[in-house]
Design a protein around this motif. Structure first.
Motif, PDB file in Angstrom:
ATOM      1  N   LYS A 177       0.300  -1.048   0.177  1.00  0.00           N
ATOM      2  CA  LYS A 177       0.344   0.241  -0.414  1.00  0.00           C
ATOM      3  C   LYS A 177       0.690   1.294   0.190  1.00  0.00           C
ATOM      4  CE  LYS A 177      -4.037  -1.729   1.956  1.00  0.00           C
ATOM      5  NZ  LYS A 177      -3.698  -3.365   1.926  1.00  0.00           N
ATOM      6  N   LYS A 178       0.835   2.337  -0.920  1.00  0.00           N
ATOM      7  CA  LYS A 178       1.196   3.601  -0.905  1.00  0.00           C
ATOM      8  C   LYS A 178       0.104   4.615  -0.439  1.00  0.00           C
ATOM      9  CE  LYS A 178       2.090   3.806  -5.170  1.00  0.00           C
ATOM     10  NZ  LYS A 178       2.637   3.671  -6.488  1.00  0.00           N
ATOM     11  N   VAL A 179       0.864   5.591   0.355  1.00  0.00           N
ATOM     12  CA  VAL A 179       0.177   6.896   0.365  1.00  0.00           C
ATOM     13  C   VAL A 179       1.026   7.861   0.363  1.00  0.00           C
ATOM     14  CG1 VAL A 179      -0.775   7.927   3.062  1.00  0.00           C
ATOM     15  CG2 VAL A 179      -0.614   6.101   2.667  1.00  0.00           C
ATOM     16  N   TYR A 180       0.134   9.249  -0.264  1.00  0.00           N
ATOM     17  CA  TYR A 180       0.025  10.162  -0.996  1.00  0.00           C
ATOM     18  C   TYR A 180       0.198  11.679   0.182  1.00  0.00           C
ATOM     19  CZ  TYR A 180       1.435  13.300  -4.809  1.00  0.00           C
ATOM     20  OH  TYR A 180       2.787  14.291  -5.502  1.00  0.00           O
ATOM     21  N   VAL A 181       0.753  12.616   0.892  1.00  0.00           N
ATOM     22  CA  VAL A 181       0.565  13.320   1.690  1.00  0.00           C
ATOM     23  C   VAL A 181       0.570  14.317   0.629  1.00  0.00           C
ATOM     24  CG1 VAL A 181       1.122  14.839   3.960  1.00  0.00           C
ATOM     25  CG2 VAL A 181       1.715  12.212   3.435  1.00  0.00           C
ATOM     26  N   ILE A 182      -0.731  15.938   0.822  1.00  0.00           N
ATOM     27  CA  ILE A 182      -0.090  17.049   0.214  1.00  0.00           C
ATOM     28  C   ILE A 182      -0.587  17.695   1.408  1.00  0.00           C
ATOM     29  CG2 ILE A 182      -1.447  18.708  -1.557  1.00  0.00           C
ATOM     30  CD1 ILE A 182      -3.437  16.042  -2.361  1.00  0.00           C
TER      31      ILE A 182
ATOM     32  N   LYS B 291      -3.699  14.352  -9.068  1.00  0.00           N
ATOM     33  CA  LYS B 291      -3.761  13.929 -10.435  1.00  0.00           C
ATOM     34  C   LYS B 291      -2.342  12.689 -10.531  1.00  0.00           C
ATOM     35  CE  LYS B 291      -6.122  16.954 -13.034  1.00  0.00           C
ATOM     36  NZ  LYS B 291      -6.093  18.284 -14.197  1.00  0.00           N
ATOM     37  N   GLN B 292      -1.443  13.273  -9.909  1.00  0.00           N
ATOM     38  CA  GLN B 292      -0.017  12.372  -9.892  1.00  0.00           C
ATOM     39  C   GLN B 292       0.184  11.548  -9.378  1.00  0.00           C
ATOM     40  OE1 GLN B 292       3.457  14.561  -9.056  1.00  0.00           O
ATOM     41  NE2 GLN B 292       4.879  12.369  -8.328  1.00  0.00           N
ATOM     42  N   ALA B 293      -1.164  11.460  -7.433  1.00  0.00           N
ATOM     43  CA  ALA B 293      -1.240  10.284  -7.279  1.00  0.00           C
ATOM     44  C   ALA B 293      -2.009   9.222  -7.567  1.00  0.00           C
ATOM     45  CB  ALA B 293      -1.742  10.971  -5.362  1.00  0.00           C
ATOM     46  N   VAL B 294      -3.153   9.935  -8.078  1.00  0.00           N
ATOM     47  CA  VAL B 294      -4.407   8.478  -8.514  1.00  0.00           C
ATOM     48  C   VAL B 294      -3.839   8.159 -10.243  1.00  0.00           C
ATOM     49  CG1 VAL B 294      -5.971   8.581 -10.517  1.00  0.00           C
ATOM     50  CG2 VAL B 294      -6.404   9.845  -8.257  1.00  0.00           C
ATOM     51  N   SER B 295      -2.351   8.640 -10.912  1.00  0.00           N
ATOM     52  CA  SER B 295      -1.543   8.004 -12.037  1.00  0.00           C
ATOM     53  C   SER B 295      -1.880   7.242 -11.281  1.00  0.00           C
ATOM     54  CB  SER B 295      -1.282   9.017 -12.905  1.00  0.00           C
ATOM     55  OG  SER B 295       0.152   9.919 -12.343  1.00  0.00           O
ATOM     56  N   GLU B 296      -0.364   7.045 -10.082  1.00  0.00           N
ATOM     57  CA  GLU B 296       1.131   5.949  -9.852  1.00  0.00           C
ATOM     58  C   GLU B 296       0.414   4.953  -8.702  1.00  0.00           C
ATOM     59  OE1 GLU B 296       4.083   8.727  -8.219  1.00  0.00           O
ATOM     60  OE2 GLU B 296       3.973   9.544 -10.014  1.00  0.00           O
ATOM     61  N   GLY B 297      -1.104   5.248  -8.500  1.00  0.00           N
ATOM     62  CA  GLY B 297      -1.733   4.142  -8.462  1.00  0.00           C
ATOM     63  C   GLY B 297      -1.488   4.018  -6.188  1.00  0.00           C
ATOM     64  N   TYR B 298      -1.221   5.450  -6.156  1.00  0.00           N
ATOM     65  CA  TYR B 298      -2.116   5.653  -4.665  1.00  0.00           C
ATOM     66  C   TYR B 298      -3.201   4.861  -3.924  1.00  0.00           C
ATOM     67  CZ  TYR B 298       3.251   7.246  -4.351  1.00  0.00           C
ATOM     68  OH  TYR B 298       4.470   8.189  -4.172  1.00  0.00           O
ATOM     69  N   ASP B 299      -3.243   4.422  -2.659  1.00  0.00           N
ATOM     70  CA  ASP B 299      -4.678   4.175  -2.416  1.00  0.00           C
ATOM     71  C   ASP B 299      -5.020   4.811  -0.916  1.00  0.00           C
ATOM     72  OD1 ASP B 299      -3.964   0.531  -2.347  1.00  0.00           O
ATOM     73  OD2 ASP B 299      -2.259   1.378  -1.494  1.00  0.00           O
ATOM     74  N   VAL B 300      -4.040   5.949  -1.097  1.00  0.00           N
ATOM     75  CA  VAL B 300      -4.627   7.311  -0.099  1.00  0.00           C
ATOM     76  C   VAL B 300      -3.939   8.462  -0.251  1.00  0.00           C
ATOM     77  CG1 VAL B 300      -4.810   8.185   2.622  1.00  0.00           C
ATOM     78  CG2 VAL B 300      -4.962   5.650   1.768  1.00  0.00           C
ATOM     79  N   ILE B 301      -4.422   9.714   0.002  1.00  0.00           N
ATOM     80  CA  ILE B 301      -4.210  11.175  -0.435  1.00  0.00           C
ATOM     81  C   ILE B 301      -4.779  11.538   0.800  1.00  0.00           C
ATOM     82  CG2 ILE B 301      -3.803  13.374  -1.159  1.00  0.00           C
ATOM     83  CD1 ILE B 301      -5.249  11.566  -4.068  1.00  0.00           C
ATOM     84  N   ASP B 302      -3.478  12.038   1.749  1.00  0.00           N
ATOM     85  CA  ASP B 302      -3.598  12.869   3.021  1.00  0.00           C
ATOM     86  C   ASP B 302      -4.065  14.396   2.952  1.00  0.00           C
ATOM     87  OD1 ASP B 302      -4.184  13.796   5.507  1.00  0.00           O
ATOM     88  OD2 ASP B 302      -2.268  12.769   6.237  1.00  0.00           O
ATOM     89  N   ILE B 303      -5.137  15.163   2.772  1.00  0.00           N
ATOM     90  CA  ILE B 303      -5.276  16.041   2.748  1.00  0.00           C
ATOM     91  C   ILE B 303      -4.395  17.394   4.022  1.00  0.00           C
ATOM     92  CG2 ILE B 303      -6.103  16.936   0.659  1.00  0.00           C
ATOM     93  CD1 ILE B 303      -8.954  17.829   2.040  1.00  0.00           C
ATOM     94  N   GLN B 304      -2.925  17.467   4.757  1.00  0.00           N
ATOM     95  CA  GLN B 304      -2.379  17.397   5.155  1.00  0.00           C
ATOM     96  C   GLN B 304      -2.290  19.243   5.843  1.00  0.00           C
ATOM     97  OE1 GLN B 304       0.481  19.142   6.908  1.00  0.00           O
ATOM     98  NE2 GLN B 304       2.014  17.239   6.386  1.00  0.00           N
ATOM     99  N   GLY B 305      -2.964  19.278   7.032  1.00  0.00           N
ATOM    100  CA  GLY B 305      -3.205  20.407   7.821  1.00  0.00           C
ATOM    101  C   GLY B 305      -3.326  21.627   6.919  1.00  0.00           C
ATOM    102  N   GLY B 306      -4.386  21.838   6.426  1.00  0.00           N
ATOM    103  CA  GLY B 306      -5.046  22.957   6.138  1.00  0.00           C
ATOM    104  C   GLY B 306      -6.019  23.465   4.645  1.00  0.00           C
ATOM    105  N   ILE B 307      -5.762  21.751   3.611  1.00  0.00           N
ATOM    106  CA  ILE B 307      -6.695  22.516   2.820  1.00  0.00           C
ATOM    107  C   ILE B 307      -7.768  21.737   2.848  1.00  0.00           C
ATOM    108  CG2 ILE B 307      -6.657  21.530   0.385  1.00  0.00           C
ATOM    109  CD1 ILE B 307      -3.654  20.729   0.022  1.00  0.00           C
ATOM    110  N   PRO B 308      -8.885  23.012   2.568  1.00  0.00           N
ATOM    111  CA  PRO B 308     -10.267  22.585   2.186  1.00  0.00           C
ATOM    112  C   PRO B 308     -10.268  21.741   0.601  1.00  0.00           C
ATOM    113  CG  PRO B 308      -9.126  25.405   1.813  1.00  0.00           C
ATOM    114  CD  PRO B 308      -8.431  24.315   1.516  1.00  0.00           C
ATOM    115  N   PRO B 309     -10.642  20.331   1.203  1.00  0.00           N
ATOM    116  CA  PRO B 309     -11.048  19.665   0.805  1.00  0.00           C
ATOM    117  C   PRO B 309     -12.082  20.132  -0.746  1.00  0.00           C
ATOM    118  CG  PRO B 309     -11.722  19.394   2.857  1.00  0.00           C
ATOM    119  CD  PRO B 309     -11.851  20.555   3.031  1.00  0.00           C
TER     120      PRO B 309
END
Length: 365
Positions: free
Chosen positions: A59-64, A108-126
């Protein structure tokens, strides 16, 4: 200016015995809140133990983070990476400069590279990247939000996992501190930034605690957008002091605001007014140590936030129980203990019990 040495949390017992403010029960509640938050944090498991290595195999996690230029986000991301390395799974932290286009590209990069989770960390409004997050979820990617909402707030429908911060308790602690220090005669200016998601809940917590527990207390709220902190906080505070000479506390809900409050007090010749805030930012802790009008800061361990968010992410992916709140304790810094954060201050001072605690919980020790 008078230092607090030797008369901080412990001396509040004597104060509440003589002040007679807001009734004994309310005074005792304030004292109990402060005493609990003055104890060095200890680890409490947020859920059942599980095999983290087996859980996160392949599994892979991508933090933004909100921005790579804010030490707050950087420290949390650093801890997230340390936790991921200890377990042995891939975690990538994207770089951005508080730029919407960069957030979009990262998703987009997280999706194209097959990450399982994207973490919008520390303040990004969804909602700011709503279409991209919706596409990511359609592709099977889970979206989590670390340290974005208050525990009383309902997260966006775009979020699968919400790891909230207890801003409400931080606000109650700030209010309780001012009550104790003034013997129930608070006349405070609260400063916030309405565009930051948890601000409304945070400010409400301060106001409601004072209203419910301190009938002789007064408070005024000033909204200053983040982009105007450097230009507007100082004149707003000076104007408030002129309008009401009885003001005795400034309560900026994010402690970096305090750097603009101190000049306002100095130029207004109001060094009798004190500041209490939240975050535990190192330069603010240095101000406490140096006796620079900053009296108390409600701190939280950003390393603990990072490890706790990884725990929540794994539980979401591996069906190990939902976590909706970071298990990061709040800890009061004043001049009696601030040196434990270092000289000059760092993001430490909370002990390191969370690391061994999580490792045992995850079957790593």
């Amino acid at each position: 200016m008078t230092a607090c040495k030797g008369m901080c949390i412990s001396a509040f017992v004597a104060l509440t015995a003589t002040a007679g403010f807001a009734g004994a029960a309310n005074a005792q509640d304030a004292k109990a809140l402060l005493e609990e938050a003055s104890k060095l944090p200890t680890f409490e498991a947020p859920g059942e133990a599980f095999d983290a290595k087996a859980c996160m195999a392949d599994k892979k996690v991508y933090v933004i983070p909100l921005t790579s230029e804010n030490p707050f986000n950087v420290e949390i991301a650093k801890a997230q990476k340390e936790a991921a390395d200890a377990i042995g799974f891939e975690l990538t932290v994207s770089e951005n400069q508080l730029n919407l286009d960069q957030w979009v590209q990262a998703v987009k990069q997280a999706v194209s590279e097959g990450y399982d989770v994207i973490d919008i960390q520390g303040g990004i409004p969804p909602e700011a990247i709503g279409p991209q997050l919706a596409e990511a979820r359609e592709a099977g990617v889970k979206i989590v939000a670390t340290h974005l909402y208050d525990v009383t707030q309902t997260p966006s429908e775009l979020v699968d996992g919400n790891f909230a911060m207890d801003y409400t308790k931080a606000g109650q602690l700030m209010a309780a501190w001012a009550m104790e220090k003034t013997g129930g005669k608070v006349n405070a200016v609260i400063i916030g930034s309405d565009e930051i998601i948890p601000t409304g809940a945070f400010v409400k917590a301060i106001q409601e605690y004072l209203d419910a527990n301190c009938p002789d207390c007064k408070h005024k709220y000033i909204n200053v957008p983040v982009v105007e902190w450097g230009s507007q906080i100082q004149p707003e505070v000076q104007s408030a002091l002129v309008a009401d000479p009885g003001i005795n506390y400034i309560l900026p809900i994010y402690d970096s605001m305090s750097g603009f409050v101190v000049p306002a007090l100095t130029l207004s010749n109001r060094e009798d007014v004190r500041i209490a805030s939240y975050n535990g930012t190192p330069f603010i802790l240095d101000m406490i140590r140096d006796g620079d009008l900053m009296e108390m800061d409600v701190g939280e361990s950003l390393a603990w936030v990072g490890w706790s968010s990884i725990d929540g992410t794994m539980r979401l992916l591996c069906d190990k129980g939902e976590i909706t709140q970071l298990n990061t304790p709040l800890y009061l810094f004043d001049d009696s203990n601030v040196e434990t954060a270092g000289v000059p201050a760092t993001y430490g001072g909370y002990g390191d019990g969370e690391i061994s605690g999580f490792k045992k919980l995850w079957g790593l020790e």
